[in-house]
Design an enzyme around this catalytic site. Structure first.
Site, PDB file in Angstrom:
ATOM      1  N   ARG A   1      31.854  37.099  46.654  1.00 34.46           N
ATOM      2  CA  ARG A   1      31.201  37.338  45.465  1.00 34.46           C
ATOM      3  C   ARG A   1      32.338  35.574  44.899  1.00 34.46           C
ATOM      4  NH1 ARG A   1      36.648  40.527  43.624  1.00 34.46           N
ATOM      5  NH2 ARG A   1      38.120  39.754  44.705  1.00 34.46           N
TER       6      ARG A   1
ATOM      7  N   GLU B   1      26.592  49.198  30.425  1.00 36.11           N
ATOM      8  CA  GLU B   1      25.426  48.425  31.838  1.00 36.11           C
ATOM      9  C   GLU B   1      24.954  48.589  31.107  1.00 36.11           C
ATOM     10  OE1 GLU B   1      28.792  50.716  32.411  1.00 36.11           O
ATOM     11  OE2 GLU B   1      29.543  49.321  33.682  1.00 36.11           O
TER      12      GLU B   1
ATOM     13  N   ARG C   1      32.797  42.383  48.203  1.00 35.19           N
ATOM     14  CA  ARG C   1      34.448  41.994  47.428  1.00 35.19           C
ATOM     15  C   ARG C   1      35.265  41.262  49.134  1.00 35.19           C
ATOM     16  NH1 ARG C   1      39.380  46.379  47.422  1.00 35.19           N
ATOM     17  NH2 ARG C   1      40.220  45.122  45.789  1.00 35.19           N
TER      18      ARG C   1
ATOM     19  N   SER D   1      36.687  40.160  38.575  1.00 32.84           N
ATOM     20  CA  SER D   1      36.155  40.952  40.043  1.00 32.84           C
ATOM     21  C   SER D   1      34.636  40.149  39.892  1.00 32.84           C
ATOM     22  CB  SER D   1      36.215  42.705  39.759  1.00 32.84           C
ATOM     23  OG  SER D   1      36.982  43.205  38.989  1.00 32.84           O
TER      24      SER D   1
END
Lengths: 281, 316
Positions: free
Chosen positions: B13, B61, B170, B40
């Site tokens: 990411r 979203e 992640r 994030s």
């Protein structure tokens, strides 16, 4: 600049196109199309600044329109053709195999005038907001218009978009709800009541106007008022009362003609009520 | 076996975030949208440098995808950012109608894909996203393997006209990839003769580890990185398979609908041969550390070794 009488004559032809298109393939949505004919004629023949030919997807320095309730494609196609986006003879291909005039509008077949696919409800307000934000980024002062069904407001995405537009001061957008109070399964009140629409949109931070969407003079006047409210930090919603099936007596006053085509006899009755003003395709 | 080493571990990411930051400096048409996960998704630097081109949409979203689609009208190149689950499953119809069917130039960038999201558990560990996205006509689907490749892919998709799904993750994983990223072009990591291992995403490093174990067992594995699942580099896949005569696919995704599926279609049509699949077998994930989950669900170098041995044993 067309007069009100001229706009009403165009509308009559558009209504003829709608019932003929739907009859020819025995499918499609005449009710909402007839109800929104006055509004769309007013938009494309008077209110919007736009260039039908050559069609430019990006539409820089043009006003843009997004049809969110895509099932009323017959009125959209007729108005696009009659205002010069494509040849009116192509209306003959509506809903047929290999046509650019799909059951619900799409960009996928390259039909001039369509900038977004719609049909699955609730998505067009977000799209219109995005286009309006790009206009701001491009320092383009033209406006974005969108049309939504009242039943469509039952979709949650509409309210996500409503919140976002107010928060982000999308004040170059004039949206409109076709408030005919009918949906497929019956009246809005019976299926899922929308409550007080004006209060709802105001509570979401929108500037709200109301108009009769079947009176040309009122449409022009209220839409002019709406234009004058742009650029003031608020998105604008016009709650437009219409009659589903407007212009064809036996289609009015019920939800039954939402998605049903007239038979030969019904077509003849309908056409007898609608003056042929620009020549049938 | 060609040696691959790394000096640091980084999350993919961050490759996305750094690629996006560079795009912000280089391409004024790039805009970014995020649904309340800016940190994030590592989009903070882009936001800081380009406040006018960054759009916070909140936890909405569906609205984000629609806005992104609309923003393309007028020439912007929107990059949307949220977790992979909320980038796909939650908004499949919005992507289908407003992006894919409308041919819009939207880049759907999805972090925290797969089991390696870890402790948050199955609600967030989407393992079906590649399948959903690859089924959409016109959609390009990319699953890069490390920081470097993710950064390169992020920059490459801005220059590709059309909708793209970019999937990353992640956890910090080895940074080892120095090959040039070209959309749709497989990368040969190790030439071999006994079995072809086609790997994507986090499983590429595992495939390299598996190659070393196999070498000790006297098995010469060909290892190819398929970062672009659609369009698939059929030529590279067939060239390798025709040589080795058996295949292992490896991905952090459901076997149904994943990379293995796509490769099996090519192989069954052009040159049928044994294929073994390393992936999640029709089950949801659960809470745990990424390493525990990858072990439990069989997404490890050891699992690839076993699959390779089985594929080789099935050769006629």
């Amino acid at each position: 600049m067309p007069t009100i009488i001229e706009l009403e004559k165009i509308t009559s032809q558009v209504r003829r196109d709608i019932v003929r298109m739907v009859h020819a393939v025995n499918s499609g949505h005449p009710g909402g199309s007839l109800g929104c004919s006055d509004y769309l004629v007013a938009l494309y023949f008077e209110i919007m600044n736009h260039t039908p030919n050559p069609f430019d997807m990006d539409g820089k320095n043009q006003d843009l329109f997004f049809l969110s309730n895509g099932h009323i494609s017959p009125v959209f196609y007729s108005v696009l053709a009659r205002s010069g986006y494509f040849n009116v003879n192509e209306l003959k291909t509506f809903r047929k195999l290999n046509s650019r005039l799909q059951g619900h509008p799409t960009t996928h077949e390259g039909l001039e005038g369509v900038r977004m696919s719609s049909g699955s409800l609730g998505q067009g307000l977000s799209v219109a907001i995005g286009a309006a934000q790009t206009k701001k980024l491009n320092n383009d002062n033209s406006l974005v218009y969108s049309l939504h069904g009242d039943g469509e407001l039952q979709e949650g995405q509409i309210w996500e978009a409503a919140m976002y537009a107010a928060h982000n001061k999308i004040d170059n957008l004039i949206s409109c709800i076709d408030y005919n109070q009918q949906q497929i399964d019956g009246s809005i009140q019976d299926v899922l009541d929308l409550g007080n629409l004006k209060d709802k949109w105001q509570a979401f931070g929108w500037q709200v106007l109301e108009m009769n969407g079947n009176k040309m003079e009122e449409i022009l006047s209220i839409m002019e008022t709406a234009k004058n409210l742009t650029g003031k930090g608020c998105p604008i919603m016009v709650i437009m009362k219409t009659e589903m099936g407007q212009g064809v007596d036996f289609m009015m006053g019920s939800h039954k003609w939402h998605g049903v085509a007239p038979n030969d006899e019904q077509l003849a009755t309908a056409l007898a009520q609608l003056e042929e003003t620009l020549g049938d395709y | 076996m060609k040696k691959y080493t790394y000096t640091e571990k980084k999350d993919t990411r961050s490759g996305f975030g750094d690629g996006l930051t560079e795009l912000g400096r280089e391409n004024p048409n790039v805009v970014a949208l995020c649904a309340d996960l800016t940190g994030s998704l590592k989009m903070n630097q882009f936001e800081k440098e380009n406040p006018d081109r960054f759009f916070q949409v909140g936890i909405a979203e569906a609205n984000m995808i629609g806005i992104a689609a609309g923003m393309t009208i007028g020439g912007k190149i929107p990059f949307t950012g949220t977790f992979a689950n909320f980038s796909t499953g939650r908004v499949y119809d919005q992507i289908r109608q407003s992006v894919a069917y409308s041919d819009k130039n939207v880049k759907i960038c999805a972090s925290h894909a797969g089991l390696t999201l870890g402790e948050d558990g199955a609600t967030h560990q989407i393992l079906e996203d590649i399948g959903m996205m690859k089924m959409l006509p016109g959609m390009t689907v990319i699953n890069p393997c490390d920081y470097n490749q993710t950064k390169q892919a992020t920059k490459a998709i801005a220059n590709h006209k059309g909708p793209v799904y970019l999937r990353f993750g992640r956890p910090a994983v080895p940074v080892f990839m120095n090959e040039e990223f070209i959309i749709g072009k497989a990368i040969m990591l190790n030439e071999g003769t006994d079995v072809s291992i086609f790997a994507t995403g986090h499983l590429v490093w595992e495939a390299i580890q598996a190659g070393e174990i196999l070498e000790q067992k006297g098995i010469n594995a060909e290892i190819i990185n398929i970062h672009t699942i659609k369009p698939l580099d059929e030529k590279a896949i067939l060239a390798s398979a025709n040589k080795t005569k058996c295949i292992v696919t490896a991905e952090e995704h459901m076997i149904n609908g994943g990379l293995g599926d796509s490769i099996a279609q090519v192989i069954s049509r052009k040159n049928p041969m044994p294929i073994e699949y390393v992936g999640v077998n029709d089950t949801f994930g659960e809470s745990g550390t990424p390493a525990q989950l990858m072990e439990k669900y069989g997404l490890s170098a050891d699992a690839i070794v076993k699959a390779a041995e089985k594929a080789i044993s099935r050769k006629s």
